[in-house]
Design an enzyme around this catalytic site. Structure first.
Site, PDB file in Angstrom:
ATOM      1  CG  HIS A   1      -2.242  -0.698   0.868  1.00 15.81           C
ATOM      2  ND1 HIS A   1      -2.352  -2.121   1.316  1.00 15.81           N
ATOM      3  CD2 HIS A   1      -3.423  -0.516   0.473  1.00 15.81           C
ATOM      4  CE1 HIS A   1      -3.430  -2.714   1.016  1.00 15.81           C
ATOM      5  NE2 HIS A   1      -4.169  -1.599   0.782  1.00 15.81           N
TER       6      HIS A   1
ATOM      7  CE  LYS B   1      -4.245  -0.287   4.653  1.00 18.47           C
ATOM      8  NZ  LYS B   1      -5.649   0.476   4.856  1.00 18.47           N
TER       9      LYS B   1
END
Length: 233
Positions: free
Chosen positions: A131, A135
């Protein structure tokens, strides 16, 4: 449809853009500094806030007879409380670790493969997620959903980041710039490997799924999932 957004980061802005294209109205953008909320002004709430805020946002909506869709991860230690609140207030609530249509199909494929591989002891399972660097939680909610499905259907008893113990499913969480989300599950043996993988090219699929869930939940009561929204058996 009148929508309130809890959290107005990248996802909130993308949901707003898609909602306006579909002739919906964004009537509120609520963050941690908002002190007064007129729940009568909107038909549904969509929560993409912070893990520390999500449960309280859900609680307020359910106590004010407002359907709520939540895609915030990292708060699931209180999920059962949210279910109880929803039932006590005859409310409507959907949580999904990922609202993308493709990811929800990937969840089904992951479970099907886990069932097929359950008795093939020569294969070890590993899970990897990548990600963007912003995040906050690791592993991702999507990775945890994938892991829980594997654990339910195999001899694995739990998951851990970078696990090396027997019967503990290892998850590798990688953070790289400008990666919307990539998840892969690998079954490896000495002779071959089987891998399934989902790669998001942008964040629009997540936003579209959340908006679809918000449209679907109007007029309903209960705790639902994306399986209900997408009619997946």
């Amino acid at each position: 449809m009148r929508i309130a957004l809890f959290g107005y980061g990248k996802m909130g802005k993308m949901i707003e853009a898609l909602a306006l294209k579909k002739n919906h109205t964004i009537v509120a953008k609520i963050d941690n500094d908002t002190t007064e909320i007129d729940f009568s002004s909107f038909d549904v709430a969509i929560d993409f806030s912070q893990p520390s805020s999500a449960f309280n946002n859900i609680k307020m909506c359910l106590e004010n007879n407002t359907p709520i869709i939540s895609g915030t991860t990292g708060w699931l230690d209180r999920y059962e409380e949210a279910v109880i609140l929803c039932n006590e207030n005859n409310g409507a609530f959907i949580y999904a670790s990922n609202f993308s249509l493709g990811v929800n199909l990937f969840f089904e494929l992951n479970e099907y493969l886990a069932k097929m591989m359950a008795n093939l002891r020569d294969y070890n399972v590993s899970l990897e997620e990548i990600h963007h660097t912003q995040k906050l939680d690791a592993p991702s909610g999507t990775a945890i959903t994938l892991a829980e499905s594997i654990i339910k259907n195999t001899s694995y008893t739990g998951w851990e980041l970078d696990a090396t113990k027997d019967h503990i499913l290892p998850i590798k969480a990688i953070r790289e710039a400008n990666v919307p989300g990539t998840h892969s599950v690998t079954y490896g043996s000495n002779v071959d490997s089987i891998e399934i993988k989902h790669t998001a090219h942008n964040r629009e699929g997540f936003a579209l799924g959340a908006l679809t869930a918000a449209e679907w939940i109007i007029g309903k009561h209960g705790v639902f999932s994306m399986k209900d929204v997408l009619h997946i058996d």
